[in-house]
Every structure is written in structure tokens, then in C-alpha cells.
Motif scaffolding. Structure first.
Motif, PDB file in Angstrom:
ATOM      1  N   SER A 194       0.861  -1.185   0.000  1.00 62.06           N
ATOM      2  CA  SER A 194       0.000   0.000   0.000  1.00 62.06           C
ATOM      3  C   SER A 194       0.893   1.229   0.000  1.00 62.06           C
ATOM      4  O   SER A 194       2.097   1.141   0.231  1.00 62.06           O
ATOM      5  N   GLY A 195       0.299   2.383  -0.295  1.00 66.66           N
ATOM      6  CA  GLY A 195       1.054   3.630  -0.272  1.00 66.66           C
ATOM      7  C   GLY A 195       1.595   4.065  -1.616  1.00 66.66           C
ATOM      8  O   GLY A 195       2.067   5.199  -1.752  1.00 66.66           O
ATOM      9  N   CYS A 196       1.538   3.186  -2.604  1.00 61.53           N
ATOM     10  CA  CYS A 196       2.042   3.516  -3.944  1.00 61.53           C
ATOM     11  C   CYS A 196       1.374   2.571  -4.934  1.00 61.53           C
ATOM     12  O   CYS A 196       1.528   1.344  -4.821  1.00 61.53           O
ATOM     13  N   ALA A 197       0.645   3.131  -5.915  1.00 64.48           N
ATOM     14  CA  ALA A 197      -0.071   2.302  -6.885  1.00 64.48           C
ATOM     15  C   ALA A 197       0.847   1.755  -7.965  1.00 64.48           C
ATOM     16  O   ALA A 197       0.505   0.765  -8.617  1.00 64.48           O
ATOM     17  N   ASN A 198       1.996   2.404  -8.189  1.00 57.85           N
ATOM     18  CA  ASN A 198       2.891   2.010  -9.276  1.00 57.85           C
ATOM     19  C   ASN A 198       2.120   1.931 -10.592  1.00 57.85           C
ATOM     20  O   ASN A 198       2.279   0.999 -11.380  1.00 57.85           O
ATOM     21  N   ALA A 199       1.250   2.922 -10.816  1.00 59.25           N
ATOM     22  CA  ALA A 199       0.441   3.018 -12.032  1.00 59.25           C
ATOM     23  C   ALA A 199       0.848   4.266 -12.799  1.00 59.25           C
ATOM     24  O   ALA A 199       1.214   5.283 -12.195  1.00 59.25           O
ATOM     25  N   ALA A 200       0.770   4.196 -14.110  1.00 54.53           N
ATOM     26  CA  ALA A 200       1.213   5.290 -14.989  1.00 54.53           C
ATOM     27  C   ALA A 200       2.685   5.594 -14.744  1.00 54.53           C
ATOM     28  O   ALA A 200       3.107   6.749 -14.686  1.00 54.53           O
ATOM     29  N   THR A 201       3.474   4.542 -14.588  1.00 48.29           N
ATOM     30  CA  THR A 201       4.915   4.679 -14.312  1.00 48.29           C
ATOM     31  C   THR A 201       5.769   4.061 -15.426  1.00 48.29           C
ATOM     32  O   THR A 201       6.990   3.930 -15.259  1.00 48.29           O
ATOM     33  N   GLY A 202       5.148   3.678 -16.539  1.00 45.69           N
ATOM     34  CA  GLY A 202       5.882   3.205 -17.699  1.00 45.69           C
ATOM     35  C   GLY A 202       6.672   1.931 -17.466  1.00 45.69           C
ATOM     36  O   GLY A 202       6.365   1.132 -16.566  1.00 45.69           O
TER      37      GLY A 202
END
Length: 397
Positions: free
Chosen positions: A67-75
Motif C-alpha cells: 500500500s502507499g504507492c499504486a505504481n500506475a502510470a509509471t511506464g
């Protein structure tokens, strides 16, 4: 919460800013059958991309979730971070990289620090225990007010079987699939195709029938793993045992889904919206979601205001948008057991006073009959008040 054959843990990896546990690890004793359903949002998070590839083998040993970071839209960097987490987990557990399924939840656009995950893994592995699944449920929470777990016990082929689940989700919740992560674990002996069939039924009757704010997350993931410790006779979708198993999975998913809506960011009420008398189920579904997504209706729920005009006009407008009929003189509307509208006519102030009292309850049902057929549908939704704005306005601060 314990499921024979599975262990869990929750530890602090330093991903969150508030010092809470933010890394969950769930492991099976060996690679076991697995199935999953993922977000329909085309902005698919890196861990979802990796998990969808890994799950093709039909086997998994572990779920690693932060949790705390979606790691989405990070290429590509985000994909490599998710892969790195899988590699490090696999090395530590002595399994294949594709047998580890990554999940993330949190702020979109932030790259996951895989080094922090790697540094926390030894503690996560050391902390694994049969009772650690509850800690794992706490570690995946974001704006959730409480950890969400559910459990059923059934019998298959004379053998006792456990079906249990843990989940997170309180905002960015709507169908396809609900922001949510959900992990269903069972000690049943069952292969991946049968697991997938049961999971898809359960998602359809659970997570795809809820809405908090009408937004679909980039990271939605629902996984089911079967450890096989129960040693029941193996069954398939065509066997009668499947119905028993699928029913337990559905009930666990419905319990978790209801908790998500009840815990909706800033919500104080859980409302079941039921549309009946529709010519087909899809029309009933569209009517339910029109009311469940409407800000005017949701604020009426928050104010315990039996403003029936909002509910009926929302249904009428949605009917027009769909090019479907809507006849006011056929409409019946009830909240709880109190009828507000009968054949399109208001039943009066006394009925409205009774409904206002019903709407002060934590949970109640709004029932709209369209008078057009025999089909029906229901969803769960929540109200929307000032707290939702406060939570989401301050989410990144």
C-alpha cells in the motif's frame, strides 16, 4: 483468520508516509492452482500487467502486495519495479518468478521503490504465520477504516473445506471490478479452470455490484488460490460439488464487497438499490447504477432525506438515455417497508416521515419497480457527505 496451507504477514517497508505496515506477503506451502480477475480500466497499473502474465501458468506460490504507492502510470520503470519485487520474493522463497503475483495500491503516478520492498522482505518472510493473514489484511489498507476479512466453512466429498478472503477498498469503487484488492484462499483441492469459473461467478455477484463514487481503479485485482490441504475429491464446473464451492466463494466476496461499501470514504449508510419489473436484467442494472452513482441521490442518502423525486427522475432520465420506455403511472417506490410512490402517485407526508426514520438506519433498501416486466437487479451503494471531500482533497498531502 487462518486457512490451512497458507501463511501471511504484514510489515513496514517505508512506502507509506505515516509509518503504518505497508507490505503484505501471502504464501502457500508450494505452488498451487490460482485464478484472477483484473481491472477493466485501460490505464492498467504495472503490477496488474505483470500479474496477468504470471497467472497464465495457473500456478502461484505467493502474493506480494504493498500500500502507499499504486505504481500506475509509471511506464517501463514501473513494470521493472514490479518484476524486481517478484524476483526478490521468488529468490527468498525458492520458487519461480512467475509464481509470485504482485499487487499495489495507493497514489497513481508514483514509482514503487523496489529496494525498500527487498529490504523488508526478510522480515516479512520471518513473520509469516498461519495467523498472519489478518496482518496482511491491515497492510494493504489505504483510506480503509478497518481491515476486511470473511470466511465460510463447507463440506465437499465428506471433507471440511475453508474458503476465506481478505480485501481492501473504500474509495474509487465501482463495477468492472469494483479500488480494490481481494485475495480469496481455500484449502480445497481444485484446479485453476474450476477456480476461475467460481471466481467469475463470485465477482459478478459481489464486487461488480458495488459503487461508492463511480470510479474504477487502475489496480483492481481479485485472486483466488487453492492449497489442496482439504484432500477432497477433485471436482470440475460440471460436478454438483462445484455449486457448493462456488456458493461459498460468492458469499465471501459478497461479505467483502458489502464491507467496502459500508467503509466507503465518508459514508454513513449502506444502501441496497433494487430495481424490479424490468423487461430485461441489463435495463434493471442500468437503473440501479444510475441511482447509485447520482450525486443528488447520494447526498439525499447522506441527509436521510426521502426526496423521492430525485430517485424517480434519475431513473426516468436514464431510461431516456437508453432509449427505453418509462411510464410514471406504473412506478412503485419503497424505502425499507414503507411505500413512497404507488402507481406514480406520492403516498403522502406520513409515509415520508416513516421513510425518513428508515433512512437514519445504517443499512436499508431502496426498491423501485418499473412495472415493465419480470427481470430485476440489485447493487450496493453508499451515501456521500463532507467527509468524502475531506479524505480525497487531502489524499496526497
Amino acid at each position: 483468520m487462518a486457512v490451512p496451507g497458507f501463511s501471511g504477514s504484514g510489515v513496514f517497508a517505508g512506502i507509506r508516509k505515516d509509518g503504518r505496515e505497508d507490505l503484505a506477503l501471502i504464501t502457500a506451502e508450494k505452488p498451487v492452482p490460482v485464478a484472477g480477475v483484473f481491472t477493466q480500466n485501460p490505464l492498467t497499473a504495472a503490477p496488474v500487467q505483470v500479474a496477468k502474465k504470471h497467472i497464465l501458468s495457473g500456478r502461484a506460490r505467493a502474493i506480494i502486495a504493498n500500500s502507499g504507492c499504486a505504481n500506475a502510470a509509471t511506464g517501463q520503470a514501473g513494470v521493472e519495479a514490479a518484476q524486481s519485487c517478484c524476483q526478490k520474493t521468488a529468490q527468498a522463497l525458492g520458487c519461480l518468478e512467475q509464481e509470485v503475483l504482485p499487487c499495489s495500491t495507493g497514489v497513481i503516478g508514483q514509482l514503487l521503490d523496489a529496494e525498500k520492498i527487498g529490504q523488508a522482505l526478510p522480515q516479512a518472510i520471518e513473520s509469516l504465520s498461519s495467523q498472519g493473514l489478518s496482518r496482511a489484511a491491515g497492510a494493504i489498507m489505504t483510506t480503509d477504516a478497518f481491515p476486511k476479512t470473511a470466511r465460510r466453512e463447507i463440506t465437499i466429498g465428506g471433507r471440511p473445506v475453508v474458503v476465506a478472503g481478505l480485501a481492501k477498498g473504500a474509495g474509487m469503487i465501482r463495477p468492472d471490478m469494483a479500488t480494490m484488492l481481494a485475495f480469496i484462499l481455500t484449502d480445497a483441492k481444485v484446479e485453476a479452470p474450476t477456480l476461475e469459473a467460481a471466481l467469475r461467478k463470485a465477482v459478478g455477484w459481489g464486487f461488480n455490484r458495488i459503487s461508492v463514487d463511480g470510479d474504477t481503479s487502475t489496480n483492481d485485482t481479485c485472486l483466488i488460490m487453492a492449497g489442496g490441504r482439504a484432500e477432497n475429491p477433485v471436482f470440475t464446473e460440471d460436478d454438483p460439488e462445484f455449486d457448493t464451492f462456488a456458493c461459498a466463494v460468492i458469499e465471501v466476496c459478497q461479505d467483502l464487497a458489502a464491507m467496502m461499501v459500508a467503509d466507503g470514504e465518508g459514508s454513513g449508510h449502506l444502501i441496497r438499490i433494487r430495481a424490479t419489473g424490468a423487461p430485461d436484467q441489463e435495463f434493471a442494472r442500468q437503473i440501479c447504477y444510475a441511482i447509485g452513482h447520482s450525486l443528488l441521490c447520494k447526498t439525499a442518502f447522506a441527509g436521510c432525506d426521502p426526496n423521492w423525486g430525485r430517485f424517480v427522475s434519475t431513473a426516468a432520465l436514464q431510461s431516456q438515455r437508453l432509449g427505453r420506455p418509462f411510464y410514471t403511472d406504473k412506478i412503485h417506490l419503497a424505502i425499507g417497508n414503507e411505500i413512497l410512490l404507488e402507481k406514480g402517485v406520492w403516498t403522502g407526508p406520513k409515509a415520508e416521515e416513516k421513510v425518513a426514520r428508515v433512512m437514519k438506519q445504517d443499512r436499508y433498501e431502496l426498491h423501485l419497480d418499473l412495472g415493465l416486466g419480470e427481470e430485476s437487479f440489485w447493487i450496493l451503494t453508499s451515501d456521500l457527505d463532507h467527509k468524502y471531500i475531506e479524505i480525497n482533497a487531502d489524499y496526497r498531502s
